[in-house]
Design a protein around this motif. Structure first.
Motif, PDB file in Angstrom:
ATOM      1  N   THR A 233       0.737  -1.161   0.164  1.00 44.61           N
ATOM      2  CA  THR A 233       0.168  -0.043   0.126  1.00 44.61           C
ATOM      3  C   THR A 233       0.905   1.202  -0.041  1.00 44.61           C
ATOM      4  N   LEU A 234       1.887   1.358   0.778  1.00 41.68           N
ATOM      5  CA  LEU A 234       2.807   2.435   0.952  1.00 41.68           C
ATOM      6  C   LEU A 234       3.407   2.815  -0.781  1.00 41.68           C
ATOM      7  N   ILE A 235       4.117   1.730  -1.072  1.00 45.09           N
ATOM      8  CA  ILE A 235       4.578   1.740  -2.434  1.00 45.09           C
ATOM      9  C   ILE A 235       3.668   2.320  -3.594  1.00 45.09           C
ATOM     10  N   ALA A 236       2.359   1.793  -3.473  1.00 44.03           N
ATOM     11  CA  ALA A 236       1.607   2.031  -4.525  1.00 44.03           C
ATOM     12  C   ALA A 236       1.048   3.439  -4.314  1.00 44.03           C
ATOM     13  N   THR A 237       0.913   3.830  -2.916  1.00 41.97           N
ATOM     14  CA  THR A 237       0.279   5.089  -2.625  1.00 41.97           C
ATOM     15  C   THR A 237       1.295   6.250  -2.997  1.00 41.97           C
ATOM     16  N   LEU A 244       9.413   6.661  -7.991  1.00 45.30           N
ATOM     17  CA  LEU A 244      10.357   6.111  -7.359  1.00 45.30           C
ATOM     18  C   LEU A 244      11.577   5.624  -8.104  1.00 45.30           C
ATOM     19  N   GLU A 245      12.750   5.655  -7.640  1.00 47.62           N
ATOM     20  CA  GLU A 245      14.019   5.610  -8.301  1.00 47.62           C
ATOM     21  C   GLU A 245      14.784   4.382  -7.647  1.00 47.62           C
ATOM     22  N   PRO A 246      15.579   3.571  -8.296  1.00 50.38           N
ATOM     23  CA  PRO A 246      16.527   2.326  -7.646  1.00 50.38           C
ATOM     24  C   PRO A 246      17.141   3.191  -6.488  1.00 50.38           C
ATOM     25  N   GLY A 247      17.081   2.723  -5.096  1.00 54.64           N
ATOM     26  CA  GLY A 247      17.654   2.910  -4.084  1.00 54.64           C
ATOM     27  C   GLY A 247      16.932   3.901  -3.274  1.00 54.64           C
ATOM     28  N   ASP A 248      15.770   4.269  -3.666  1.00 61.15           N
ATOM     29  CA  ASP A 248      15.137   5.123  -2.750  1.00 61.15           C
ATOM     30  C   ASP A 248      14.654   4.369  -1.592  1.00 61.15           C
ATOM     31  N   VAL A 249      14.573   5.123  -0.368  1.00 63.58           N
ATOM     32  CA  VAL A 249      14.625   4.391   1.137  1.00 63.58           C
ATOM     33  C   VAL A 249      13.049   4.848   1.589  1.00 63.58           C
ATOM     34  N   ILE A 250      12.200   3.867   2.087  1.00 69.23           N
ATOM     35  CA  ILE A 250      10.790   4.142   2.686  1.00 69.23           C
ATOM     36  C   ILE A 250      10.914   3.589   3.761  1.00 69.23           C
ATOM     37  N   ALA A 251      11.023   4.550   4.968  1.00 67.38           N
ATOM     38  CA  ALA A 251      10.826   4.069   6.407  1.00 67.38           C
ATOM     39  C   ALA A 251       9.229   3.738   6.859  1.00 67.38           C
ATOM     40  N   THR A 252       8.938   2.783   7.139  1.00 70.70           N
ATOM     41  CA  THR A 252       7.620   2.240   7.170  1.00 70.70           C
ATOM     42  C   THR A 252       6.608   2.754   8.325  1.00 70.70           C
ATOM     43  N   GLY A 253       7.585   3.513   9.358  1.00 75.35           N
ATOM     44  CA  GLY A 253       6.490   3.714  10.629  1.00 75.35           C
ATOM     45  C   GLY A 253       7.165   3.071  11.647  1.00 75.35           C
ATOM     46  N   THR A 254       6.828   3.804  12.912  1.00 80.69           N
ATOM     47  CA  THR A 254       7.467   3.151  14.153  1.00 80.69           C
ATOM     48  C   THR A 254       6.238   2.844  15.246  1.00 80.69           C
ATOM     49  N   PRO A 255       6.445   1.706  15.946  1.00 81.44           N
ATOM     50  CA  PRO A 255       5.596   1.244  16.961  1.00 81.44           C
ATOM     51  C   PRO A 255       5.440   2.255  18.157  1.00 81.44           C
ATOM     52  N   ALA A 256       4.549   1.623  19.033  1.00 78.41           N
ATOM     53  CA  ALA A 256       4.219   2.513  20.256  1.00 78.41           C
ATOM     54  C   ALA A 256       5.606   2.388  21.017  1.00 78.41           C
ATOM     55  N   GLY A 257       5.824   3.388  22.002  1.00 77.97           N
ATOM     56  CA  GLY A 257       6.820   3.099  22.863  1.00 77.97           C
ATOM     57  C   GLY A 257       7.756   4.330  22.802  1.00 77.97           C
ATOM     58  N   VAL A 258       7.573   5.478  21.867  1.00 78.93           N
ATOM     59  CA  VAL A 258       8.444   6.483  21.931  1.00 78.93           C
ATOM     60  C   VAL A 258       8.386   7.373  23.135  1.00 78.93           C
ATOM     61  N   GLY A 259       9.448   8.255  23.109  1.00 82.11           N
ATOM     62  CA  GLY A 259       9.740   9.043  24.302  1.00 82.11           C
ATOM     63  C   GLY A 259       8.340   9.812  24.643  1.00 82.11           C
ATOM     64  N   ILE A 260       7.908  10.319  23.845  1.00 80.55           N
ATOM     65  CA  ILE A 260       6.737  11.287  24.124  1.00 80.55           C
ATOM     66  C   ILE A 260       5.299  10.358  24.475  1.00 80.55           C
ATOM     67  N   GLY A 261       5.270   9.159  24.285  1.00 81.46           N
ATOM     68  CA  GLY A 261       4.299   8.450  24.794  1.00 81.46           C
ATOM     69  C   GLY A 261       4.407   8.166  26.396  1.00 81.46           C
ATOM     70  N   PHE A 262       5.496   8.591  27.071  1.00 81.17           N
ATOM     71  CA  PHE A 262       5.491   8.329  28.556  1.00 81.17           C
ATOM     72  C   PHE A 262       4.964   9.796  29.175  1.00 81.17           C
ATOM     73  N   THR A 263       4.519   9.519  30.259  1.00 77.38           N
ATOM     74  CA  THR A 263       4.167  10.601  31.082  1.00 77.38           C
ATOM     75  C   THR A 263       4.960  10.646  32.459  1.00 77.38           C
ATOM     76  N   PRO A 264       6.042  11.590  32.690  1.00 78.91           N
ATOM     77  CA  PRO A 264       6.237  12.730  31.537  1.00 78.91           C
ATOM     78  C   PRO A 264       7.011  12.199  30.483  1.00 78.91           C
ATOM     79  N   PRO A 265       7.088  12.687  29.347  1.00 77.21           N
ATOM     80  CA  PRO A 265       8.187  12.369  28.098  1.00 77.21           C
ATOM     81  C   PRO A 265       9.310  11.860  28.668  1.00 77.21           C
ATOM     82  N   ARG A 266       9.954  11.082  28.048  1.00 77.22           N
ATOM     83  CA  ARG A 266      11.367  10.750  28.323  1.00 77.22           C
ATOM     84  C   ARG A 266      12.114  11.029  27.123  1.00 77.22           C
TER      85      ARG A 266
END
Length: 289
Positions: A233-237, A244-266
């Motif tokens: 879906t990402l490539i099609a979108t 798109l060219e050879p060598g292009d990089v697509i970072a697909t997204g990050t799971p939960a648990g990033v620093g701002i997800g904590f209270t207070p942020p870490r």
């Protein structure tokens, strides 16, 4: 193959890992940059495999790994692509781009090429005067055969391989400017590597897990199967409008648990060490200074 770009003997070379502690440099008959190797197609990859099987190796300890590939275009990234992360981001107060917690369509932004560094390189969080630097461990897709208007059912045929990206972010800039580019593109804020693993090495990419630790403490862990918008879906979108060219990089997204997800942020600080691991791809490790 686990392809790498590295410095050895005063030169920048490309090659492949053999085992866990040896690099085989590619010699004559092959391109000298990873982007050019990707663009050269299957015939070049076959020659590379032959050299890996017969070439002389160099101890990994004697080389300096560089980012496995430096694409010609900005790193393309996907925001809010895991349900739990979309929820934590919406609740953090840092999502100034829209009120919709879970997007109906992929949220696509880019990181400047000048932000790309290798596994082992320091990330300069001390340059962040806001003190709001954060981590985002991600699986990244490297495009092989490029194109526009790629159908989702054909998308994997356009994947050359996979690597790891830490989509580091200055959160205050991300919120302040609404559009993500400035908050995502600080110098050294796109660690990538350690290797570019060819698609044939990964039987089912959806079964891989993405895990991030800070100073040895696990903060993120989720399977790629949990992506809201999968790789086809990402490539099609993206390819609806982007060539798109050879060598292009697509970072697909990050799971939960990033620093701002904590209270207070870490938030991250100088002296921390961030490691992002993906099954079969290795571990991307960066000290923070």
């Amino acid at each position: 193959m686990r392809l790498v770009t590295f410095e050895y003997g005063g030169r920048t070379r490309i090659g492949a890992l053999r085992g866990e502690d040896e690099v085989v440099p590619f010699d004559a008959g092959l391109p000298t940059s990873m982007v050019d190797l990707v663009a050269a197609g299957d015939a070049a990859l076959d020659r590379a495999a032959a050299q890996l099987g017969s070439g002389a190796g160099v101890p990994l300890t004697e080389v300096r790994l560089l980012p496995p590939i430096r694409p010609r275009n900005n790193i393309m990234c996907i925001g809010k692509n895991y349900l739990e992360h979309a929820a934590e981001f919406a609740g953090s107060g840092f999502d100034a781009s829209q009120q919709q917690a879970v997007p109906d369509h992929p949220v696509v932004f880019t990181k400047a090429l000048s932000s790309v560094v290798a596994s082992g390189d320091p990330v300069h969080v001390s340059a962040d005067s806001t003190g709001t630097s954060d981590y985002e461990g991600e699986l990244a897709v490297v495009i092989g055969q490029g194109g526009r208007g790629i159908a989702a059912e054909d998308a994997y045929a356009h994947v050359f391989g996979y690597t790891i990206v830490n989509d580091m972010t200055v959160r205050r800039l991300q919120r302040q400017h609404v559009q993500f580019f400035l908050g995502k593109s600080a110098a050294t804020y796109c660690p990538m590597g350690p290797a570019l693993v060819t698609r044939d090495e990964i039987v089912d990419v959806t079964k891989l897990w993405v895990r991030t630790t800070v100073n040895g403490e696990q903060r993120q862990a989720a399977p790629v199967a949990d992506l809201i918008f999968d790789i086809p879906t990402l490539i099609a979108t993206i390819s609806v409008s982007v060539l798109l060219e050879p060598g292009d990089v697509i970072a697909t997204g990050t799971p939960a648990g990033v620093g701002i997800g904590f209270t207070p942020p870490r938030y991250l600080r100088a002296g921390d060490v961030v490691e992002v691991s993906v099954d079969g791809l290795g571990t991307l490790t960066n000290p923070l200074v």
